[in-house]
Design a protein around this motif. Structure first.
Motif, PDB file in Angstrom:
ATOM      1  N   TYR A  71      25.334  59.867  38.661  1.00 28.72           N
ATOM      2  CA  TYR A  71      24.325  58.828  39.082  1.00 28.72           C
ATOM      3  C   TYR A  71      24.767  57.514  39.326  1.00 28.72           C
ATOM      4  CZ  TYR A  71      22.819  57.424  34.482  1.00 28.72           C
ATOM      5  OH  TYR A  71      22.704  56.660  33.260  1.00 28.72           O
ATOM      6  N   SER A  72      24.254  56.863  40.346  1.00 26.03           N
ATOM      7  CA  SER A  72      24.291  55.220  40.763  1.00 26.03           C
ATOM      8  C   SER A  72      23.239  54.681  40.926  1.00 26.03           C
ATOM      9  CB  SER A  72      25.606  55.321  41.383  1.00 26.03           C
ATOM     10  OG  SER A  72      25.303  55.640  42.961  1.00 26.03           O
ATOM     11  N   ARG A  73      23.268  53.205  40.805  1.00 27.93           N
ATOM     12  CA  ARG A  73      22.025  52.525  41.374  1.00 27.93           C
ATOM     13  C   ARG A  73      22.594  51.442  41.780  1.00 27.93           C
ATOM     14  NH1 ARG A  73      15.644  51.406  39.864  1.00 27.93           N
ATOM     15  NH2 ARG A  73      15.456  49.919  41.065  1.00 27.93           N
ATOM     16  N   VAL A  74      21.957  50.674  42.909  1.00 21.91           N
ATOM     17  CA  VAL A  74      22.304  49.249  43.164  1.00 21.91           C
ATOM     18  C   VAL A  74      21.282  48.492  42.611  1.00 21.91           C
ATOM     19  CG1 VAL A  74      22.569  47.636  45.223  1.00 21.91           C
ATOM     20  CG2 VAL A  74      23.302  49.791  45.655  1.00 21.91           C
ATOM     21  N   GLY A 125      17.905  70.856  29.102  1.00 18.16           N
ATOM     22  CA  GLY A 125      18.285  70.734  30.359  1.00 18.16           C
ATOM     23  C   GLY A 125      18.235  69.089  30.815  1.00 18.16           C
ATOM     24  N   ASN A 126      17.438  69.019  32.014  1.00 19.35           N
ATOM     25  CA  ASN A 126      17.565  67.547  32.362  1.00 19.35           C
ATOM     26  C   ASN A 126      16.737  66.647  31.402  1.00 19.35           C
ATOM     27  OD1 ASN A 126      18.335  68.749  34.748  1.00 19.35           O
ATOM     28  ND2 ASN A 126      16.557  68.452  35.976  1.00 19.35           N
ATOM     29  N   VAL A 127      17.433  65.464  31.420  1.00 11.05           N
ATOM     30  CA  VAL A 127      16.693  64.407  30.720  1.00 11.05           C
ATOM     31  C   VAL A 127      15.423  64.183  31.129  1.00 11.05           C
ATOM     32  CG1 VAL A 127      18.706  63.432  30.189  1.00 11.05           C
ATOM     33  CG2 VAL A 127      17.819  62.654  32.213  1.00 11.05           C
ATOM     34  N   ALA A 128      14.644  63.228  30.330  1.00 12.78           N
ATOM     35  CA  ALA A 128      13.131  62.947  30.993  1.00 12.78           C
ATOM     36  C   ALA A 128      13.177  61.468  31.684  1.00 12.78           C
ATOM     37  CB  ALA A 128      12.165  62.530  29.788  1.00 12.78           C
ATOM     38  N   GLU A 129      14.396  60.826  31.588  1.00 10.79           N
ATOM     39  CA  GLU A 129      14.573  59.662  32.183  1.00 10.79           C
ATOM     40  C   GLU A 129      16.027  59.105  31.898  1.00 10.79           C
ATOM     41  OE1 GLU A 129      11.792  56.316  31.299  1.00 10.79           O
ATOM     42  OE2 GLU A 129      13.270  55.110  31.447  1.00 10.79           O
ATOM     43  N   LYS A 130      16.643  58.593  32.942  1.00  7.77           N
ATOM     44  CA  LYS A 130      18.011  58.025  33.080  1.00  7.77           C
ATOM     45  C   LYS A 130      18.159  56.568  33.600  1.00  7.77           C
ATOM     46  CE  LYS A 130      19.684  60.695  36.696  1.00  7.77           C
ATOM     47  NZ  LYS A 130      20.634  61.822  37.298  1.00  7.77           N
ATOM     48  N   GLY A 131      19.124  55.855  33.355  1.00  2.00           N
ATOM     49  CA  GLY A 131      19.102  54.634  34.212  1.00  2.00           C
ATOM     50  C   GLY A 131      20.104  53.887  33.440  1.00  2.00           C
ATOM     51  N   PHE A 132      20.140  52.630  33.789  1.00  2.00           N
ATOM     52  CA  PHE A 132      21.172  51.585  32.969  1.00  2.00           C
ATOM     53  C   PHE A 132      20.259  50.272  32.436  1.00  2.00           C
ATOM     54  CE2 PHE A 132      22.899  53.531  37.029  1.00  2.00           C
ATOM     55  CZ  PHE A 132      23.918  53.966  36.324  1.00  2.00           C
ATOM     56  N   CYS A 133      20.905  50.015  31.302  1.00  2.00           N
ATOM     57  CA  CYS A 133      20.411  48.517  30.791  1.00  2.00           C
ATOM     58  C   CYS A 133      21.626  47.702  30.935  1.00  2.00           C
ATOM     59  CB  CYS A 133      20.399  48.805  29.212  1.00  2.00           C
ATOM     60  SG  CYS A 133      19.249  49.976  28.640  1.00  2.00           S
ATOM     61  N   TYR A 134      21.285  46.412  31.277  1.00  2.00           N
ATOM     62  CA  TYR A 134      22.410  45.230  31.565  1.00  2.00           C
ATOM     63  C   TYR A 134      21.737  43.807  31.181  1.00  2.00           C
ATOM     64  CZ  TYR A 134      19.426  44.083  35.489  1.00  2.00           C
ATOM     65  OH  TYR A 134      18.410  43.801  36.737  1.00  2.00           O
ATOM     66  N   SER A 135      22.618  43.059  30.664  1.00  2.00           N
ATOM     67  CA  SER A 135      22.458  41.754  30.263  1.00  2.00           C
ATOM     68  C   SER A 135      23.773  41.025  30.384  1.00  2.00           C
ATOM     69  CB  SER A 135      22.154  41.759  28.730  1.00  2.00           C
ATOM     70  OG  SER A 135      22.035  40.645  28.125  1.00  2.00           O
ATOM     71  N   VAL A 163      16.827  49.453  34.477  1.00  2.00           N
ATOM     72  CA  VAL A 163      16.400  50.144  35.623  1.00  2.00           C
ATOM     73  C   VAL A 163      16.436  51.620  35.691  1.00  2.00           C
ATOM     74  CG1 VAL A 163      16.999  48.300  37.343  1.00  2.00           C
ATOM     75  CG2 VAL A 163      18.806  49.865  36.937  1.00  2.00           C
ATOM     76  N   ASN A 164      15.884  52.425  36.129  1.00  2.00           N
ATOM     77  CA  ASN A 164      15.912  53.751  36.129  1.00  2.00           C
ATOM     78  C   ASN A 164      16.107  54.629  37.474  1.00  2.00           C
ATOM     79  OD1 ASN A 164      13.330  54.329  37.027  1.00  2.00           O
ATOM     80  ND2 ASN A 164      12.364  53.774  35.195  1.00  2.00           N
ATOM     81  N   MET A 165      16.172  55.738  37.347  1.00  2.00           N
ATOM     82  CA  MET A 165      16.456  56.331  38.833  1.00  2.00           C
ATOM     83  C   MET A 165      15.170  57.087  39.427  1.00  2.00           C
ATOM     84  SD  MET A 165      19.727  55.745  39.197  1.00  2.00           S
ATOM     85  CE  MET A 165      19.975  56.898  40.579  1.00  2.00           C
ATOM     86  N   THR A 166      14.048  56.370  38.968  1.00  2.00           N
ATOM     87  CA  THR A 166      12.688  57.102  39.482  1.00  2.00           C
ATOM     88  C   THR A 166      12.701  56.446  40.793  1.00  2.00           C
ATOM     89  OG1 THR A 166      11.803  57.417  37.245  1.00  2.00           O
ATOM     90  CG2 THR A 166      10.245  57.366  39.018  1.00  2.00           C
ATOM     91  N   VAL A 181      16.146  58.849  43.906  1.00  2.00           N
ATOM     92  CA  VAL A 181      16.908  60.050  44.333  1.00  2.00           C
ATOM     93  C   VAL A 181      15.869  61.188  44.139  1.00  2.00           C
ATOM     94  CG1 VAL A 181      19.273  59.487  43.841  1.00  2.00           C
ATOM     95  CG2 VAL A 181      17.816  60.629  42.013  1.00  2.00           C
ATOM     96  N   THR A 182      16.356  62.345  44.998  1.00  2.00           N
ATOM     97  CA  THR A 182      15.257  63.486  44.899  1.00  2.00           C
ATOM     98  C   THR A 182      14.895  64.025  43.510  1.00  2.00           C
ATOM     99  OG1 THR A 182      16.127  64.139  46.806  1.00  2.00           O
ATOM    100  CG2 THR A 182      14.873  65.711  45.772  1.00  2.00           C
ATOM    101  N   ASP A 183      16.050  63.991  42.505  1.00  2.00           N
ATOM    102  CA  ASP A 183      15.851  64.557  41.185  1.00  2.00           C
ATOM    103  C   ASP A 183      16.413  63.635  40.491  1.00  2.00           C
ATOM    104  OD1 ASP A 183      15.137  65.728  38.902  1.00  2.00           O
ATOM    105  OD2 ASP A 183      16.433  67.656  39.411  1.00  2.00           O
ATOM    106  N   PRO A 184      15.499  62.593  39.891  1.00  2.00           N
ATOM    107  CA  PRO A 184      15.972  61.372  39.169  1.00  2.00           C
ATOM    108  C   PRO A 184      16.054  61.758  37.691  1.00  2.00           C
ATOM    109  CG  PRO A 184      13.552  61.281  39.330  1.00  2.00           C
ATOM    110  CD  PRO A 184      13.835  62.469  40.076  1.00  2.00           C
ATOM    111  N   ASN A 185      15.980  62.981  37.241  1.00  2.00           N
ATOM    112  CA  ASN A 185      16.248  63.528  35.792  1.00  2.00           C
ATOM    113  C   ASN A 185      17.380  64.438  35.674  1.00  2.00           C
ATOM    114  OD1 ASN A 185      13.931  61.783  35.110  1.00  2.00           O
ATOM    115  ND2 ASN A 185      12.548  63.624  35.410  1.00  2.00           N
ATOM    116  N   ALA A 186      17.937  64.614  36.721  1.00  2.00           N
ATOM    117  CA  ALA A 186      19.111  65.680  36.797  1.00  2.00           C
ATOM    118  C   ALA A 186      20.283  65.153  36.237  1.00  2.00           C
ATOM    119  CB  ALA A 186      19.434  66.022  38.289  1.00  2.00           C
ATOM    120  N   LEU A 187      21.031  66.076  35.430  1.00  2.00           N
ATOM    121  CA  LEU A 187      22.144  66.092  34.825  1.00  2.00           C
ATOM    122  C   LEU A 187      23.598  65.676  35.918  1.00  2.00           C
ATOM    123  CD1 LEU A 187      22.262  68.808  32.070  1.00  2.00           C
ATOM    124  CD2 LEU A 187      21.331  66.376  31.961  1.00  2.00           C
ATOM    125  N   GLY A 188      24.487  65.139  35.502  1.00  2.00           N
ATOM    126  CA  GLY A 188      25.712  64.931  36.317  1.00  2.00           C
ATOM    127  C   GLY A 188      25.665  63.199  36.613  1.00  2.00           C
TER     128      GLY A 188
END
Length: 400
Positions: A205-208, A167-177, A190-193, A196-203
């Protein structure tokens, strides 16, 4: 003696005829070799959580009564020694078999060998050997970076599970360099923790992401972790932060990330505008409703044209912007309030906007017949209720 000779001659003729008795005798034909069907194994695909085996029967030969696919870790798998699955149909042409891959394969980028087979009356015939690699537990995609300022941008990604057991992941986010192939070990992440309400949901996602360096190329990858700590990465995308000097000599302070409605970038005039030696001017048309102006990014030009169609007073903010020209460029307009806000936010660490009085800038976003919106550079805030008759600074922008 004569009789003996004749008898011997007769015996020789009889023996010779007996030894050639099969020649030209349709009753005892030589056995014809069996002609096997010819199969070609085609590339395996993985549509929507399933595996699709593919092959074609190029020629039928003497026919077959079963066809399908077999697979294994070793080269040239066979039906009697490894996993196999039958496929419906008969005859020549393409055929395939679709089944949930979690029922028959191990996920995690495992490499298998696969061959098509056909069962005939004389045994099993195989196609060529191909390899296939199973999907990872999760698949991630990094999509285009949007809303790019000089110092921030919106990263976008997507994560899906390739197995209904996960099901859901344990963590998701972005790496950048600023170097290619960023990861959790060699880039900034950076991660989604907490975002958002459910930072581990599938589908989707975006982050500033803030704190970027102006006019710099960055590389971005989405990532996800399972509950065992295994990391999965998406594709890499690159983008360049705003902050380059535009054709006017002013800063390009915003990049949408894509061209829509005929434009992608916003460029600010090199300096604040003046009229008759003054660096402040009124919004104009106090007591008259312009109507239909908007606050959103991308509405400044339309707002300005709307204002000019109703308000003809000289020396007003919109009219001075419309009349402005520099370096052969004359496509300037009064920014909407959100465009003006971006101009200010992009200035941090990039260029200087005066904060001394008068510190407020007019936008093209009207509030009512007497008031319009301005931006206060000292307090970094939008003033929604400013009388149109007040004098404020003006900075024209253009889009392309």
């Amino acid at each position: 003696m004569k009789k003996i000779v004749l008898f011997s001659l007769f015996l020789l003729i009889f023996i010779g005829c007996s030894s050639d008795s099969s020649v030209g005798n349709p009753g005892n034909p030589e056995p014809t070799p069996a002609v096997p069907p010819v199969l070609v194994t085609l590339a395996t695909t993985f549509p929507s959580g399933n595996i699709q085996f593919n092959a074609t029967v190029q020629s039928l030969g003497d026919g077959y009564h079963e066809r399908g696919f077999c697979w294994g870790y070793n080269t040239n798998p066979t039906k009697d020694l490894t996993n196999y699955i039958a496929a419906d149909g008969s005859g020549t042409g393409n055929f395939f078999k679709i089944t949930p891959y979690t029922d028959i394969l191990d996920l995690g980028g495992r490499v298998y060998n696969v061959r098509a087979y056909a069962v005939t009356g004389n045994g099993i015939v195989y196609g060529n050997n191909l390899t296939m690699t199973t999907p990872l537990k999760y698949s991630l995609a990094t999509t285009a970076v949007k809303e790019i300022y000089t110092n921030r941008a919106s990263f976008n990604g997507n994560v899906i599970s390739n197995d209904s057991h996960y099901g859901n992941v344990a963590e998701k986010g972005f790496c950048y360099s600023t170097s290619p192939n960023p990861s959790l070990t060699n880039g900034t992440s950076v991660n989604m923790t907490g975002m958002v309400t459910d930072p581990n949901a599938l589908g989707d996602y975006s982050r500033v992401v803030q704190g970027l360096i102006m006019n710099t190329v960055y590389y971005v990858r989405s990532y996800g972790k399972d509950y065992n700590g295994e990391v999965f990465y998406g594709n890499e995308v690159s983008f360049k932060t705003a902050g380059q000097i535009g054709a006017s000599g002013g800063y390009v302070f915003y990049d949408k990330g894509e061209t829509t409605n005929g434009w992608r970038y916003l460029e600010a005039a090199p300096n604040d505008l003046t009229y008759n030696g003054s660096n402040v001017m009124t919004w104009g048309c106090y007591g008259s409703i312009i109507g239909q102006t908007q606050a959103i990014v991308g509405s400044g030009l339309e707002n300005t044209l709307r204002i000019l169609s109703v308000c003809t007073n000289n020396g007003t903010a919109a009219k001075v912007c419309d009349a402005y020209s520099v370096n052969g460029l004359n496509d300037w307009f009064l920014p909407s309030i959100e465009e003006l806000k971006i101009f200010y936010l992009s200035s941090v660490g990039a260029y200087t906007i005066p904060t001394a009085s008068p510190r407020e800038y007019w936008s093209s976003t009207e509030k009512n017949m007497d008031q319009a919106q301005s931006y206060d550079t000292q307090y970094s805030s939008i003033n929604e209720w400013e009388y149109k008759s007040y004098g404020k600074k003006v900075r024209a922008i253009r889009r392309y």
